[in-house]
Design an enzyme around this catalytic site. Structure first.
Site, PDB file in Angstrom:
ATOM      1  N   GLY A 157       8.631 -17.771  22.450  1.00  0.00           N
ATOM      2  CA  GLY A 157       9.320 -16.749  23.218  1.00  0.00           C
ATOM      3  C   GLY A 157      10.815 -16.965  23.123  1.00  0.00           C
ATOM      4  CB  SER A 158      13.713 -15.626  22.720  1.00  0.00           C
ATOM      5  OG  SER A 158      15.091 -15.940  22.681  1.00  0.00           O
ATOM      6  CG  ASP A 159      14.862 -18.284  28.080  1.00  0.00           C
ATOM      7  OD1 ASP A 159      13.825 -18.082  28.743  1.00  0.00           O
ATOM      8  OD2 ASP A 159      15.185 -19.403  27.650  1.00  0.00           O
ATOM      9  CE  LYS A 183      13.182 -20.873  21.478  1.00  0.00           C
ATOM     10  NZ  LYS A 183      12.154 -20.534  22.505  1.00  0.00           N
ATOM     11  N   GLY A 184      15.446 -22.171  26.050  1.00  0.00           N
ATOM     12  CA  GLY A 184      15.533 -23.409  26.805  1.00  0.00           C
ATOM     13  C   GLY A 184      15.475 -23.246  28.300  1.00  0.00           C
ATOM     14  N   GLY A 227      12.984 -23.114  30.080  1.00  0.00           N
ATOM     15  CA  GLY A 227      11.952 -24.001  30.602  1.00  0.00           C
ATOM     16  C   GLY A 227      12.275 -25.472  30.457  1.00  0.00           C
ATOM     17  CD  GLU A 256      11.786 -24.025  23.712  1.00  0.00           C
ATOM     18  OE1 GLU A 256      10.913 -23.496  24.406  1.00  0.00           O
ATOM     19  OE2 GLU A 256      12.996 -23.807  23.871  1.00  0.00           O
TER      20      GLU A 256
END
Length: 230
Positions: free
Chosen positions: A89-91, A101-102, A104, A110
Site C-alpha cells: 500500500g501507500s499512504d 510510506k511508513g 505503520g 519496506e
C-alpha cells in the site's frame, strides 16, 4: 468517506493485484489494511487456483502471521534472490507515482524490499491520491543516539518535526529506533529533501519512495478500478 465504503474499495484494488500474481514468483508483500485484503485474496487463489509461489517475503510480523495462517511459508529477505514483484500500500501517491510510506512504522524494511524488487505495485483507494506529495506526515527513522540533534535540525529547517508516539512514550521501531514525523505540507522539493535526509547523520531511513513504483491500482468510489503505469 465511510469506513465500510473505503474497505470495499481497498478490497477491490487488492483483488485486482492478486490476480496479477503468478505461480513460481518470489513475492514481496507489504504492510497495512489494504495489503491485508491482498493477502486474503492470495489465500483464495492458493485454494481455488492452485497458486504456488517460490518464496514470499514480508515487511511486517502482521503480514507474516496472516500469510502463515493461510498456509504460506514466509522467508527472510536475505534468503531469497531478487524479488519478482512486491505489492504494497501507500499512504499518499502523487501524480508521478512517487509516494509517502511508513505510516505503520515499517518504512526501513519496506524500502529494503522495494529496492530489491523487479516490479512494484501499490494498491490504494482514491483517498490516497494527491497532485503533490503531502497531506500525510513524512516519517523519518532515526537512531536514539542522535535523535535529539536530528529533531532540532529538522525544526531549524522548517520541516515541522513531531515525535511518533505510542501512548505516552516515543514509538520504537522494529530495529529499536525512533520515528520523527515531518509535517511540512506539501513536501518541499521531494528529491532534494530525500537527498538531504540520505546524507543526515543519524537518519536510518525516510518515507519518501521516489522513482520506485511501477504501477498503482486505484479503487475509485464510483466502483471503477484504475491502473496507472509509469
Amino acid at each position: 468517506m465511510a469506513k465500510t465504503e473505503q474497505d470495499r474499495l481497498k478490497k477491490e484494488a487488492a483483488e485486482k493485484a492478486a490476480s496479477m500474481v503468478k505461480s513460481g514468483m518470489i513475492l514481496g508483500v507489504g504492510t497495512g489494511s489494504t495489503v491485508a485484503f491482498f493477502i486474503d485474496a492470495l489465500g483464495k487463489r492458493k485454494d481455488n487456483d492452485g497458486l504456488k509461489l517460490k518464496a514470499i517475503v514480508t515487511t511486517s510480523n502482521r503480514s507474516k502471521n496472516q500469510l502463515e495462517g493461510l498456509g504460506f511459508k514466509v522467508s527472510e529477505l536475505a534468503d531469497v534472490d531478487q524479488v519478482d514483484l512486491t505489492v504494497d500500500g501507500s499512504d499518499r501517491v502523487a501524480d508521478n507515482l512517487d509516494g509517502i510510506k511508513g505510516g505503520g512504522g515499517a518504512l526501513t524494511l519496506e524500502k529494503n524490499v522495494a529496492i530489491n524488487s523487479k516490479k512494484i505495485i501499490w494498491i490504494v483507494d482514491e483517498s490516497k491520491l494527491v497532485h503533490r506529495l503531502g497531506g500525510f506526515p513524512l516519517p523519518v527513522e532515526v537512531l536514539p543516539i542522535s535523535c535529539e540533534q536530528n529533531f532540532k535540525r529538522f525544526k531549524q529547517e522548517g520541516l515541522k518535526p513531531q515525535w511518533r508516539m505510542d501512548s505516552d512514550k516515543r514509538y520504537i521501531t522494529h530495529y529499536g529506533n525512533y520515528i520523527i514525523d515531518l509535517a511540512a505540507d506539501p513536501v518541499p522539493a521531494p528529491h532534494g529533501l530525500a537527498d538531504y535526509l540520505d546524507h543526515t547523520v543519524g537518519v536510518v531511513e525516510h518515507g519518501l519512495f521516489l522513482d520506485m513504483c511501477d504501477e498503482v491500482i486505484i479503487a475509485h468510489s464510483d466502483g471503477t478500478i484504475e491502473d496507472k503505469i509509469k
